[in-house]
Design a protein around this motif. Sequence first.
Motif, PDB file in Angstrom:
ATOM      1  N   GLY A  48       0.944  -1.190   0.045  1.00  0.00           N
ATOM      2  CA  GLY A  48      -0.162   0.157  -0.012  1.00  0.00           C
ATOM      3  C   GLY A  48       1.057   1.232  -0.092  1.00  0.00           C
ATOM      4  N   GLU A  49       0.661   2.102  -0.883  1.00  0.00           N
ATOM      5  CA  GLU A  49       1.549   3.378  -1.168  1.00  0.00           C
ATOM      6  C   GLU A  49       0.414   4.642  -1.169  1.00  0.00           C
ATOM      7  OE1 GLU A  49       4.541   3.522  -0.701  1.00  0.00           O
ATOM      8  OE2 GLU A  49       5.484   1.415  -1.343  1.00  0.00           O
ATOM      9  N   GLY A  50       0.826   5.606  -0.190  1.00  0.00           N
ATOM     10  CA  GLY A  50      -0.102   6.625  -0.229  1.00  0.00           C
ATOM     11  C   GLY A  50      -1.248   6.937   0.844  1.00  0.00           C
ATOM     12  N   LYS A  51      -2.240   7.463   0.652  1.00  0.00           N
ATOM     13  CA  LYS A  51      -3.251   7.553   1.486  1.00  0.00           C
ATOM     14  C   LYS A  51      -4.080   6.324   1.631  1.00  0.00           C
ATOM     15  CE  LYS A  51      -7.350  10.306   3.236  1.00  0.00           C
ATOM     16  NZ  LYS A  51      -8.335  11.243   2.889  1.00  0.00           N
ATOM     17  N   MET A  52      -4.277   5.847   3.026  1.00  0.00           N
ATOM     18  CA  MET A  52      -4.919   4.750   3.256  1.00  0.00           C
ATOM     19  C   MET A  52      -6.224   5.167   4.194  1.00  0.00           C
ATOM     20  SD  MET A  52      -3.356   1.988   1.564  1.00  0.00           S
ATOM     21  CE  MET A  52      -2.872   2.795   0.390  1.00  0.00           C
ATOM     22  N   HIS A  53      -6.061   5.929   5.101  1.00  0.00           N
ATOM     23  CA  HIS A  53      -7.029   6.545   5.925  1.00  0.00           C
ATOM     24  C   HIS A  53      -7.814   5.577   6.720  1.00  0.00           C
ATOM     25  CE1 HIS A  53     -10.332   9.758   6.269  1.00  0.00           C
ATOM     26  NE2 HIS A  53     -10.003   9.232   7.646  1.00  0.00           N
ATOM     27  N   PHE A  54      -6.601   4.577   7.361  1.00  0.00           N
ATOM     28  CA  PHE A  54      -7.094   3.410   8.335  1.00  0.00           C
ATOM     29  C   PHE A  54      -7.107   3.798   9.744  1.00  0.00           C
ATOM     30  CE2 PHE A  54      -5.150   0.025   5.054  1.00  0.00           C
ATOM     31  CZ  PHE A  54      -6.059   0.218   4.257  1.00  0.00           C
ATOM     32  N   HIS A  55      -7.670   3.199  10.553  1.00  0.00           N
ATOM     33  CA  HIS A  55      -7.664   3.314  12.156  1.00  0.00           C
ATOM     34  C   HIS A  55      -7.136   2.230  12.731  1.00  0.00           C
ATOM     35  CE1 HIS A  55      -9.676   7.324  11.670  1.00  0.00           C
ATOM     36  NE2 HIS A  55     -10.457   6.696  10.809  1.00  0.00           N
ATOM     37  N   PRO A  56      -6.131   2.112  13.339  1.00  0.00           N
ATOM     38  CA  PRO A  56      -5.084   3.103  13.582  1.00  0.00           C
ATOM     39  C   PRO A  56      -4.575   3.105  12.249  1.00  0.00           C
ATOM     40  CG  PRO A  56      -4.762   1.456  14.753  1.00  0.00           C
ATOM     41  CD  PRO A  56      -5.693   0.917  14.184  1.00  0.00           C
ATOM     42  N   ALA A  57      -3.887   4.294  11.991  1.00  0.00           N
ATOM     43  CA  ALA A  57      -2.992   4.932  10.685  1.00  0.00           C
ATOM     44  C   ALA A  57      -2.191   3.685  10.076  1.00  0.00           C
ATOM     45  CB  ALA A  57      -2.426   6.128  10.885  1.00  0.00           C
ATOM     46  N   ARG A  58      -1.464   3.125  10.989  1.00  0.00           N
ATOM     47  CA  ARG A  58      -0.377   2.189  10.704  1.00  0.00           C
ATOM     48  C   ARG A  58      -0.692   0.613  10.478  1.00  0.00           C
ATOM     49  NH1 ARG A  58       4.205   4.818   8.588  1.00  0.00           N
ATOM     50  NH2 ARG A  58       4.388   6.982   9.482  1.00  0.00           N
ATOM     51  N   ALA A  59      -1.991   0.534  10.922  1.00  0.00           N
ATOM     52  CA  ALA A  59      -2.402  -1.029  10.731  1.00  0.00           C
ATOM     53  C   ALA A  59      -2.432  -1.437   9.328  1.00  0.00           C
ATOM     54  CB  ALA A  59      -4.078  -1.080  11.401  1.00  0.00           C
ATOM     55  N   ASN A  60      -1.844  -2.569   9.164  1.00  0.00           N
ATOM     56  CA  ASN A  60      -1.692  -3.016   7.718  1.00  0.00           C
ATOM     57  C   ASN A  60      -2.978  -3.741   7.123  1.00  0.00           C
ATOM     58  OD1 ASN A  60       0.877  -2.248   8.158  1.00  0.00           O
ATOM     59  ND2 ASN A  60       1.604  -3.823   6.864  1.00  0.00           N
ATOM     60  N   TYR A  61      -3.762  -4.242   7.947  1.00  0.00           N
ATOM     61  CA  TYR A  61      -4.948  -5.112   7.610  1.00  0.00           C
ATOM     62  C   TYR A  61      -4.785  -5.825   6.407  1.00  0.00           C
ATOM     63  CZ  TYR A  61      -7.276  -1.717  10.797  1.00  0.00           C
ATOM     64  OH  TYR A  61      -7.803  -1.177  11.978  1.00  0.00           O
ATOM     65  N   GLY A  62      -3.607  -6.717   6.488  1.00  0.00           N
ATOM     66  CA  GLY A  62      -3.391  -7.653   5.401  1.00  0.00           C
ATOM     67  C   GLY A  62      -2.072  -7.241   4.342  1.00  0.00           C
ATOM     68  N   PHE A  63      -1.942  -6.073   4.134  1.00  0.00           N
ATOM     69  CA  PHE A  63      -0.773  -5.533   3.514  1.00  0.00           C
ATOM     70  C   PHE A  63       0.436  -6.310   4.017  1.00  0.00           C
ATOM     71  CE2 PHE A  63      -3.714  -2.055   2.031  1.00  0.00           C
ATOM     72  CZ  PHE A  63      -3.436  -2.476   0.538  1.00  0.00           C
ATOM     73  N   GLU A  64       1.297  -6.598   3.257  1.00  0.00           N
ATOM     74  CA  GLU A  64       2.775  -6.965   3.917  1.00  0.00           C
ATOM     75  C   GLU A  64       3.683  -5.479   4.246  1.00  0.00           C
ATOM     76  OE1 GLU A  64       4.446 -10.889   1.811  1.00  0.00           O
ATOM     77  OE2 GLU A  64       4.504  -9.091   0.380  1.00  0.00           O
ATOM     78  N   HIS A  65       3.493  -4.405   3.543  1.00  0.00           N
ATOM     79  CA  HIS A  65       4.094  -3.129   3.732  1.00  0.00           C
ATOM     80  C   HIS A  65       3.152  -1.959   3.508  1.00  0.00           C
ATOM     81  CE1 HIS A  65       7.344  -0.546   4.866  1.00  0.00           C
ATOM     82  NE2 HIS A  65       7.183   0.215   3.488  1.00  0.00           N
TER      83      HIS A  65
END
Length: 482
Positions: A104-121
Motif C-alpha cells: 500500500g502506497e499513499g493515503k490509506m485512511h485506516f484506523h489506526p493509521a499504521r494498521a496494515n490490515y493484510g498488506f505486507e508493507h
Amino acid sequence: MTTTMSERPNILLITTDQQRWDTIHAAGNASIFTPHLDWLCHTGVNFSRCYTDCPVCAPSRATVMTGQHAWRHGQINNDGKPSPMANRPTLPGILTAAGYQTRGEGKMHFHPARANYGFEHMSILPDYYREMRKLAHVSPPMDHGLGQNEMEPGFSTTDERHTATHWTAERGIDFLETRDTTRPFFMWLSFSKPHPPFDPVKHYWDIYDGIPMPDPARGDWSATPDDVPQGFFQPTRHLNNIDTFSVEKIRAVRRAYYALISQIDYNLGLLFARMREMNLLGNTWIFFTSDHGEMLGDHHLGAKSLFLEGSAHVPLLMRPPGQWRGDARGGTTDDRLVCLADILQTSLNIAEVRAPDNLVTDGVNLLDPAAQRTELIGECGDAYVIMEGSLKYHYTALGGGELLFDIASDPYELRNLVKDRKHASKLKAFRSRLLTHLANRKPAEIATGVLPIKPVGTLREQRLGVWPGFHHRTDEGCDLLH
C-alpha cells in the motif's frame, strides 16, 4: 487451466481522493487535460455507472478492502471505530495468504493509521511529511494555512518534485523496481488529491489559462439555496461555505480542482512509462477509481457525503494486461450499475484465488458480462439512496427531504420527479423499500412505520458547527493531510 503462482498476473489499483466521475477528457469532459487516464479509457473499459455506496473516505476504503457495502460492514462515516477491517477478510490479506506480494502506497485512511490490515508493507502520508521535514532546503508542504475541507483555491508551497502527488507516484515506482520478482504483486497506489485544499503547483494552474470551466449544475429544485431541501446542506455547511460563492468564484475552484487532477495524471505518465520499460504492462491489470466525488458547487453544494452525482458517482477504469486479445470490449464503455465493492471480487477472479469461507461480499465479478446489479442501496450518515434501473431516489433524514431523478435522461439531476404523478407509484415503492432496509438496520428509528425525520437546525446553528479541516502539517494521528 490453472496457472502457477509465478504465472499469475499482477494487479495495480490506483485511487484518487474526492474525484468525481466527469473529470476525464476521453469520457466526455472537453475542458480537462488527462492524457494518461485517456489512455486507460482507450485501451481498457470505462465503467460509466460506478458509485460509492457511502461517499466519504474511510467507509469507501473499507468497502474496497472488504468487498462489502458500508451499511453491511458498519462504517457509515469517517469516525467509525473500531475499523471493520479488523475482523473481516481483506483484499490484500487474501492475496498475501495466496502468495502475492502486497503493498500500500499513499493515503490509506485506516484506523489506526499504521494498521496494515493484510498488506505486507505500507508507506502512508505521514511518511511523506516526515521525509519533507528532513529536507532543510525545501519549503514546508501545505504552508499556506488552508484547511483540509476549505474550497477556496490556493497554490502549492513546494515545487512539483516535493509534492505528495509526486512522492506517491515515486513510491509506486520504487516498489516496482525493488519488489520480489518471483511473486506476482498487488499494489494499491493511493493519491490524496484532488481532495482539498485545492492548492495545485502553479504551472498546472497555468495550463488552464483561457480554458472555459463548466458552470455548476442548477436544477428546478436548486435554483437558489433556499429551494434546496435544507437537509442536503449538512455536509456543505459542516465543511465549507461554497453555498455563498458566486458562479465566477466556483469557476476558479473548479480550475484549481482540475489542475490537481492533471498533476496526478501527468505523474501517472511516469509510472506507466516505467512499467513499459520493465515489461510490466503485459502482465498487469490496472484499475483506476476514486473513493468518492466532490459537489464543486453543483446545486449550491460542496464536498461529499451525499448521493448526488457529483459526490457519489466516481470513475472506474479497468485495463487488462497487453491488449484484449480479440475481446471486443477493449476501448469501450460498460454502462452496468457497478460499485467499489466489485473491485475485491474481480481481483480474486483475476488472481485465480479462492475466497475464504468467511468472506461475505456484496461485489460482483466485472469480467463476467452476465453479472448484473438490479439495485444499489447506499447509506451515509443520515443520507440514503436507492438506485434501480435509471431511477435514483434520495432521502435525507435531516428534515425528511426527498429527490427523485431519471439519470439516463437527466445525468446532472436537474429535474426532480418527486411531484411528477407519472412516478407516484415508483416513489411509493422506493419509500417502502427504504423502510424495509432500515427495519433491518435501524429498527428503533422507524418504530412508527414511517421514514425518520430529524431536525435540520437553523442556518446559524449549521455554521457554528463548521469543521474546515484545520490540521497542522506536523499532525501524524492519521494520514489526513493532503
